[in-house]
Write an enzyme that holds these catalytic residues in place. Structure first.
Site, PDB file in Angstrom:
ATOM      1  N   SER A 188      50.977  35.838  65.640  1.00  0.00           N
ATOM      2  CA  SER A 188      50.833  37.137  64.991  1.00  0.00           C
ATOM      3  C   SER A 188      49.637  37.940  65.464  1.00  0.00           C
ATOM      4  CB  SER A 188      50.735  36.945  63.469  1.00  0.00           C
ATOM      5  OG  SER A 188      49.615  36.148  63.126  1.00  0.00           O
ATOM      6  N   HIS A 216      57.053  36.483  61.818  1.00  0.00           N
ATOM      7  CA  HIS A 216      56.938  37.741  62.570  1.00  0.00           C
ATOM      8  C   HIS A 216      58.119  37.950  63.518  1.00  0.00           C
ATOM      9  CE1 HIS A 216      52.973  39.300  61.366  1.00  0.00           C
ATOM     10  NE2 HIS A 216      52.684  38.035  61.143  1.00  0.00           N
ATOM     11  N   LYS A 247      57.986  40.686  55.300  1.00  0.00           N
ATOM     12  CA  LYS A 247      57.780  41.489  56.506  1.00  0.00           C
ATOM     13  C   LYS A 247      59.058  42.279  56.792  1.00  0.00           C
ATOM     14  CE  LYS A 247      54.038  38.649  58.352  1.00  0.00           C
ATOM     15  NZ  LYS A 247      53.775  37.867  57.139  1.00  0.00           N
TER      16      LYS A 247
END
Length: 401
Positions: A188, A216, A247
């Site tokens: 990340s 991610h 996310k």
């Protein structure tokens, strides 16, 4: 409370401030998006947001909001209990089964956050006879989870397959019963994608399992957004996937583990963060279900995200900024010095671009950066304005010509 303790803490805070490492939070006065309302002394102002994990731009999607509201109306505000006592609703089970189907796994288990998922996965599954082999740049939650287990701990340098093979051989020589290789799918802070094909090849050769933290990636990378296993062709050779709904998949909160049925069943019996944390709020579960449906079909959003990523990266590279290489929507602008990173963030803020400086201990000392993140919520005009703001701020601070 002893005065000397508070004095000690004040001195520590003063040292952090003096080293240029103090982190200050800014307040958003509205919904998350490509442009946000930022609270400031002179009144709220709109800025272009380049530092959210809102990759597909779903954090304020009207269909997700509607689903969350319906979940609130039908299932209530909160569970006031852990799952195994009286905190499990049909909604939670539906979400587990849906994310498992999405990632082509037998089943899944929900956690309050992926930090808890990573923190609670190793201790129930691996004992002192086993070996956990972890990439050196893995997320803090993996590091903490490994520490909580009694398994033997091994590390290999980030992405170094030769060292990984050496460590696998060492674990074998030392008599490990079971071995698991653990890696982030996307690192990340750097935006690198793990070499999962090579990792899975080595795992097959040495009889190891493979676990990927895909926080991610799930939703926006790979075919239908199924993450780095699908992106890299590793597919079913990845045994365990951990991830988040915080996310790409709506951006609220909540984590999960998706894996073979016996793995999920053992975690449901013995994973402490699962057993001792409240169930996800019904509105979050309902909204996350809708987010998976949207993400699975969101090829248009993924294409826009990829276009923004290429254009922003090329614009900054041509301007003379030092960027870490990569193809993900995470584009780190390397500044190395913590004060310089904070100065750059302030200059960009003054130009209507919202970013954050990253520095020790979030990244290694001397590796300070502005980590920018593209989003499908941005427009082409937003990306153009952001590139121009970086150029102007960089010249003001004499970072570029």
């Amino acid at each position: 409370m002893p005065n000397d303790f508070l004095g000690h803490l004040r001195n520590a805070l003063s040292d952090i401030e003096g080293e240029g490492l103090y982190k200050r939070e800014r307040l958003i006065a509205g919904a998350q998006g490509g442009r946000i309302e930022l609270q400031s002394a002179g009144g709220n102002r709109q800025v272009i947001n380049l530092c959210a994990n809102n990759y597909l731009g779903l954090a304020n999607h009207p269909e997700i909001l509607a689903a969350a509201k319906a979940g609130l109306d039908t299932f209530g505000f909160g569970m006031a209990s852990v799952r195994f006592i009286c905190g499990a609703q049909t909604l939670h089970r539906e979400l587990e089964q849906r994310i498992a189907r999405y990632l082509n796994k037998d089943d899944a288990i929900l956690f309050a956050a992926c930090f808890d998922a990573n923190g609670g996965i190793f201790e129930p599954l691996f004992g002192p006879e086993d070996a956990i082999i972890s990439d050196s740049l893995n997320h803090a939650s993996i590091i903490d989870g490994v520490r909580l287990s009694k398994a033997r701990r091994y590390r290999f340098a980030n992405g170094d397959m030769d060292e990984l093979e050496d460590v696998l051989k060492l674990a074998e020589r030392e008599g490990a019963r079971f071995k698991i290789i653990v890696t982030d799918g996307v690192f990340s802070m750097d935006g690198y994608v793990a070499n999962l094909a090579a990792i899975c090849d080595l795992a097959g050769r040495y009889g190891a399992l493979v676990m990927v933290d895909d926080c991610h990636a799930t939703g926006h990378l790979g075919p239908q957004g199924r993450g780095t296993p699908a992106l890299t062709g590793a597919g079913g050779r990845v045994d365990i996937v951990t991830g988040t709904f915080g996310k790409s998949l709506g951006g609220a909160m909540g984590g999960f583990v998706a894996a073979a049925q016996p793995i999920i069943d053992v975690l449901r019996q013995r994973s402490r963060p699962y057993l001792f944390s409240n169930s996800l709020a019904p509105a979050v579960a309902a909204g996350s279900l809708k987010a998976i449906d949207i993400a699975e079909a969101a090829d248009d959003r993924r294409a826009l995200l990829a276009s923004h990523t290429v254009r922003f990266r090329n614009g900054l590279a041509e301007a003379g900024f030092e960027l870490l290489p990569g193809e993900t929507p995470i584009i780190p602008v390397m500044l190395h010095d913590a004060r310089r990173a904070q100065d750059m963030a302030r200059e960009l803020d003054a130009r209507g671009v919202y970013v954050a400086g990253f520095f020790y201990p979030v990244v290694p000392a001397g590796k300070a950066r502005i980590r920018t993140q593209m989003s499908a919520a941005l427009t082409d005009a937003d990306v153009t304005l952001a590139i121009d703001a970086f150029k102007d701020a960089g010249r003001t601070l004499r970072l570029i010509q």
